[in-house]
Design an enzyme around this catalytic site. Structure first.
Site, short mmCIF file in Angstrom:
data_model
loop_
_atom_site.label_atom_id
_atom_site.label_comp_id
_atom_site.label_asym_id
_atom_site.label_seq_id
_atom_site.Cartn_x
_atom_site.Cartn_y
_atom_site.Cartn_z
N ASP A 81 -4.75 -14.30 10.49
CA ASP A 81 -6.03 -13.66 10.78
C ASP A 81 -6.34 -12.54 9.78
O ASP A 81 -6.62 -11.42 10.16
CB ASP A 81 -5.96 -13.12 12.22
CG ASP A 81 -7.25 -12.48 12.67
OD1 ASP A 81 -8.32 -12.95 12.28
OD2 ASP A 81 -7.17 -11.48 13.43
N ASN A 118 5.94 -13.16 11.70
CA ASN A 118 4.98 -12.73 12.72
C ASN A 118 4.46 -13.93 13.48
O ASN A 118 3.90 -14.87 12.88
CB ASN A 118 3.80 -12.00 12.10
CG ASN A 118 2.78 -11.56 13.16
OD1 ASN A 118 3.06 -10.67 13.95
ND2 ASN A 118 1.63 -12.21 13.21
N GLU A 119 4.66 -13.88 14.79
CA GLU A 119 4.07 -14.86 15.72
C GLU A 119 4.25 -16.32 15.31
O GLU A 119 3.30 -17.10 15.32
CB GLU A 119 2.59 -14.56 15.93
CG GLU A 119 2.34 -13.25 16.62
CD GLU A 119 0.92 -13.11 17.19
OE1 GLU A 119 0.05 -13.89 16.79
OE2 GLU A 119 0.73 -12.24 18.04
N ASN A 126 3.84 -9.01 20.65
CA ASN A 126 2.40 -8.77 20.52
C ASN A 126 1.73 -9.25 21.80
O ASN A 126 1.88 -10.42 22.16
CB ASN A 126 1.80 -9.56 19.35
CG ASN A 126 2.33 -9.11 18.00
OD1 ASN A 126 2.98 -8.07 17.90
ND2 ASN A 126 2.02 -9.89 16.97
N TYR A 162 -1.90 -9.24 24.30
CA TYR A 162 -3.34 -8.99 24.38
C TYR A 162 -3.87 -9.20 25.80
O TYR A 162 -4.96 -9.72 25.97
CB TYR A 162 -4.06 -9.87 23.36
CG TYR A 162 -3.82 -9.39 21.94
CD1 TYR A 162 -4.63 -8.42 21.38
CD2 TYR A 162 -2.75 -9.88 21.19
CE1 TYR A 162 -4.41 -7.95 20.09
CE2 TYR A 162 -2.52 -9.42 19.90
CZ TYR A 162 -3.36 -8.46 19.36
OH TYR A 162 -3.13 -7.98 18.09
N TYR A 215 -7.50 -11.21 25.00
CA TYR A 215 -7.60 -12.67 24.86
C TYR A 215 -7.41 -13.37 26.21
O TYR A 215 -7.87 -14.50 26.38
CB TYR A 215 -6.58 -13.20 23.84
CG TYR A 215 -6.94 -12.86 22.41
CD1 TYR A 215 -8.16 -13.26 21.87
CD2 TYR A 215 -6.07 -12.14 21.61
CE1 TYR A 215 -8.50 -12.94 20.57
CE2 TYR A 215 -6.40 -11.82 20.30
CZ TYR A 215 -7.62 -12.23 19.78
OH TYR A 215 -7.96 -11.91 18.50
N GLU A 266 2.00 -5.22 18.78
CA GLU A 266 0.53 -5.32 18.74
C GLU A 266 -0.01 -5.25 20.16
O GLU A 266 0.52 -5.91 21.07
CB GLU A 266 0.07 -6.66 18.12
CG GLU A 266 0.24 -6.76 16.63
CD GLU A 266 -0.27 -8.09 16.05
OE1 GLU A 266 -1.16 -8.71 16.65
OE2 GLU A 266 0.26 -8.48 14.99
N TRP A 298 -2.73 -2.40 17.53
CA TRP A 298 -3.35 -3.28 16.55
C TRP A 298 -4.82 -2.96 16.49
O TRP A 298 -5.48 -3.07 17.50
CB TRP A 298 -3.15 -4.75 16.93
CG TRP A 298 -3.59 -5.68 15.84
CD1 TRP A 298 -4.74 -6.42 15.79
CD2 TRP A 298 -2.87 -5.97 14.63
NE1 TRP A 298 -4.78 -7.14 14.63
CE2 TRP A 298 -3.65 -6.88 13.89
CE3 TRP A 298 -1.65 -5.53 14.09
CZ2 TRP A 298 -3.26 -7.37 12.65
CZ3 TRP A 298 -1.26 -6.01 12.86
CH2 TRP A 298 -2.06 -6.93 12.16
N LYS A 356 -10.43 -4.53 15.52
CA LYS A 356 -9.53 -3.87 16.47
C LYS A 356 -9.02 -2.52 15.96
O LYS A 356 -8.15 -1.90 16.57
CB LYS A 356 -8.34 -4.79 16.80
CG LYS A 356 -8.76 -6.05 17.55
CD LYS A 356 -7.59 -6.82 18.13
CE LYS A 356 -8.05 -8.11 18.77
NZ LYS A 356 -8.50 -9.14 17.80
C1 GCB Z 1 -2.26 -11.35 16.48
C2 GCB Z 1 -1.85 -11.42 15.05
C3 GCB Z 1 -2.75 -10.60 14.14
C4 GCB Z 1 -4.21 -10.77 14.58
C5 GCB Z 1 -4.35 -10.29 16.00
C6 GCB Z 1 -5.78 -10.42 16.53
O1 GCB Z 1 -1.52 -11.62 17.36
O2 GCB Z 1 -0.52 -11.08 14.83
O3 GCB Z 1 -2.56 -10.99 12.83
O4 GCB Z 1 -5.09 -10.09 13.73
O5 GCB Z 1 -3.52 -11.02 16.83
O6 GCB Z 1 -6.56 -9.49 16.40
O7 GCB Z 1 -6.11 -11.50 17.03
#
Ligand code: GCB
Length: 603
Positions: free
Chosen positions: A167, A419-420, A473, A475, A479, A510, A555, A574
């Site tokens: 991303d 990462n992820e 990470n 959200y 999300y 994150e 993040w 973000k």
């Molecule tokens: C994540 C990723 C990061 C993205 C972020 C997002 O999990 O590691 O690279 O930018 O989410 O904002 O969706």
């Protein structure tokens, strides 16, 4: 590989500036031998800033979204005093692949966009003596399943399309400085330091490697930050004792200077190099992360090398602004999401006592991610045709190269090897297990981890078993459970209990919510500055209730550019700061939480 330096025996010339430049949309530069002649005289040639991403400098879609090679050329004058010495050209980074020619001769080819590479011109100059050479570089932004990070070129009716699963925008070009430098034929090739202390006495272990140095003696002198000699030793390996040691630690970037020298029998100095050393320890004990034996709580951000106009290029001015903002907000650490940052940034973090989670460019090894964000669906993550054994070997080499570059930085306290990635399958387990061994073999002194994705929650993740620290990470409330922070809180707290039961420290690497700066709404709704505050409060309440949480990296530090798409408004929003580094309401909010100190009792 030692970084170029000016010392009594070493000399360097910075090659940054305006280079001649041409896009190669048809991919004909190699077959037509563009390196053989003056690039400036080609139709459509332009000048290009080095360092810079080329993408945002011009105005057309073709130049912004170019796929394939671009060509750079400059004239290099070899100083006469360098006769008989090694003459190296070093690129701190060219994204993602580069081939370099001196006049008509290819001297090096390198894959991987965020780590340095170099080549010795001396053999070429010996065969064909001259004081001026043409230096040409073809830089390729194409990603494949065998590059780190991965991507694929898909063909569409209108032409090729580059797809990748991370991303951030695929900025390309020569992103960091280019150096011409010189050493004696007999030269130091590597220095490794390790540090410890007991009471007030510090210990520095050192190991020096050199080439063509038979009959030469290695000596080291250690100076404190005031320039006073602390101790000396002779021999390529050894241990130094530092009485009344001044430790390196959070907010205290105290550095010693280890002066390494190669001398002949008669005492003539042949090569010398300055290695800065911060004496500190890091250790994982139970659910604690200890720095110098004391529990440490990470406050800070996942960041990006991303700035207006210059894209992913390094600029000292932007670095200073970013670190000033980190100090202002009360951050003590950051993660080099999602690739190794400029060596200047690492040096600066050393000097500023900032702790760094140092990450490889292995981002987007996950086909489950980003349905609406990245496009390009329909692949399997681990398979002979996609991420495979070849990819794993490339990944292993990237881990080794990163550790080789950054091992002596006291700021680096954890290696993040990815990462992820997909991490809930047997394929993932098989792929990653040996990579943890690679990292530990390259550096037995630091914890190793990877950053877990929400799609592989606790109980399903099959890779976290190999990590020393759980980095996750999450959200919740963005999300998933969007605009439902009450349920988000319950779901997050429940999952965290699971991670805590592993008995390892947890760092939330994150958590964040897109926020359009200046967009306000009461009651708070997603994308408003108010929602970002409520979202942060919910997350912080969850962290504060879980003693195994030893850090929070929001993040992101600042808004940053991504591929265009319906989930992104001029990029990812973000940030606590805008892309031009001004605070959103969230920045003031974080400052109020972070500045007084560690937010809760984690000890
Ligand atoms: C994540 C990723 C990061 C993205 C972020 C997002 O999990 O590691 O690279 O930018 O989410 O904002 O969706």
């Amino acid at each position: 590989m030692l970084r170029p330096q000016d010392t009594a025996t070493r000399e360097r010339r910075n090659l940054d500036g305006l280079w001649d430049f041409a896009f190669d949309p048809e991919g004909v530069g190699r077959s037509e031998g563009w390196f053989r002649t003056s690039l400036a005289r080609r139709p459509g040639a332009r000048q290009m800033a080095v360092p810079a991403s080329y993408n945002d400098l011009f105005t057309t879609r073709e130049t912004h979204d170019h796929i394939g090679e671009v060509w750079y050329q400059t004239t290099v004058h070899i100083p006469r005093g360098w006769d008989g010495r090694r003459v190296l050209v070093r690129f701190e980074s060219a994204t993602h692949g580069a081939t370099v020619w001196v006049d008509d001769v290819e001297i090096v080819s390198h894959q991987g966009g965020y780590l340095p590479f170099e080549a010795d011109l001396a053999p070429y100059l010996a065969a064909s003596p001259r004081t001026t050479v043409r230096l040409t570089v073809a830089v390729d932004n194409r990603l494949s399943f065998q590059t780190i990070p991965p991507g694929v070129i898909e063909s569409t009716p209108a032409g090729p399309r580059q797809v990748y699963w991370h991303d951030f925008y695929n900025y390309a070009g020569i992103h960091r400085s280019v150096w011409l430098y010189s050493t004696a034929p007999a030269h130091l090739t590597d220095v490794t330091v390790t540090t410890g202390f007991e009471g007030t006495t510090g210990q520095i272990g050192y190991a020096v490697q050199s080439a063509a140095a038979a009959g030469l003696t290695t000596t080291v002198d250690l100076y404190d930050a005031e320039g006073t000699l602390v101790t000396s030793a002779t021999g390529a390996e050894g241990s130094l004792t530092v009485p009344d040691v001044h430790l390196w630690g959070p907010g205290d970037g105290y550095l010693y200077d280890l002066h390494v020298q190669l001398r002949s029998d008669s005492g003539v100095l042949v090569d010398d190099y300055h290695q800065s050393v911060g004496v500190r320890t890091v250790e994982v004990r139970g659910t604690q992360f200890l720095v110098n034996g004391k529990p440490f709580y990470f406050k800070g951000f996942g960041m990006h090398e991303d700035h207006i106009t210059i894209g992913k290029a390094h600029s000292n001015a932007d670095m200073i602004r970013d670190v000033e903002l980190l100090h202002w907000i009360g951050a003590n650490s950051f993660r080099t999401s999602h690739y190794p940052y400029s060596e200047d940034v690492m040096d600066y973090a050393d000097r500023h006592g900032l702790l760094v989670i140092d990450e490889t460019p292995a981002v987007g090894i996950n086909q489950g991610l980003g349905g609406g964000i990245f496009g390009g669906q329909g692949y399997v993550t681990f398979s002979p045709e996609t991420t495979n054994d070849v990819t794993r070997e490339v990944h292993a080499q990237v881990i080794r190269d990163l550790i080789a570059r950054d091992k002596n930085h006291p700021c680096v306290v954890i290696w993040s090897i990815a990462n992820e990635p997909e991490s809930d399958t047997q394929g993932a387990q098989d792929y990653f297990r040996p990579l943890f061994d690679v990292a530990r073999e390259a550096d037995p002194t630091r914890p190793v981890g990877f950053v877990n994705v929400m799609l592989a929650p606790h109980g399903r993740c099959r890779v976290s078993q190999f990590a020393d620290v759980s980095m996750i990470n999450r959200y919740y409330g963005w999300y998933v459970q969007t605009n439902d922070l009450a349920n988000a809180r319950i779901a997050f707290a429940t999952e965290l209990d699971g991670w805590a039961s592993d008995g390892k420290p947890i760092i939330i690497t994150e958590y964040g919510a897109d926020t359009y700066p200046g967009h306000h709404q009461l009651p708070a709704q997603p994308w408003s500055e108010e929602y970002q505050l409520d979202y942060l409060d919910m997350n912080h309440a969850v962290f504060d209730a879980c003693p195994a949480v030893v850090g929070e990296h929001m993040w992101n530090f600042a808004d940053f550019m991504t591929t265009a798409g319906i989930m992104r408004v001029g990029g990812n929003k973000k940030g606590a700061f805008t892309r031009d580094r001004q605070p959103k309401m969230a920045a003031h909010h974080l400052r109020a939480r972070w500045l007084p100190g560690i937010p809760k009792e984690h000890a």
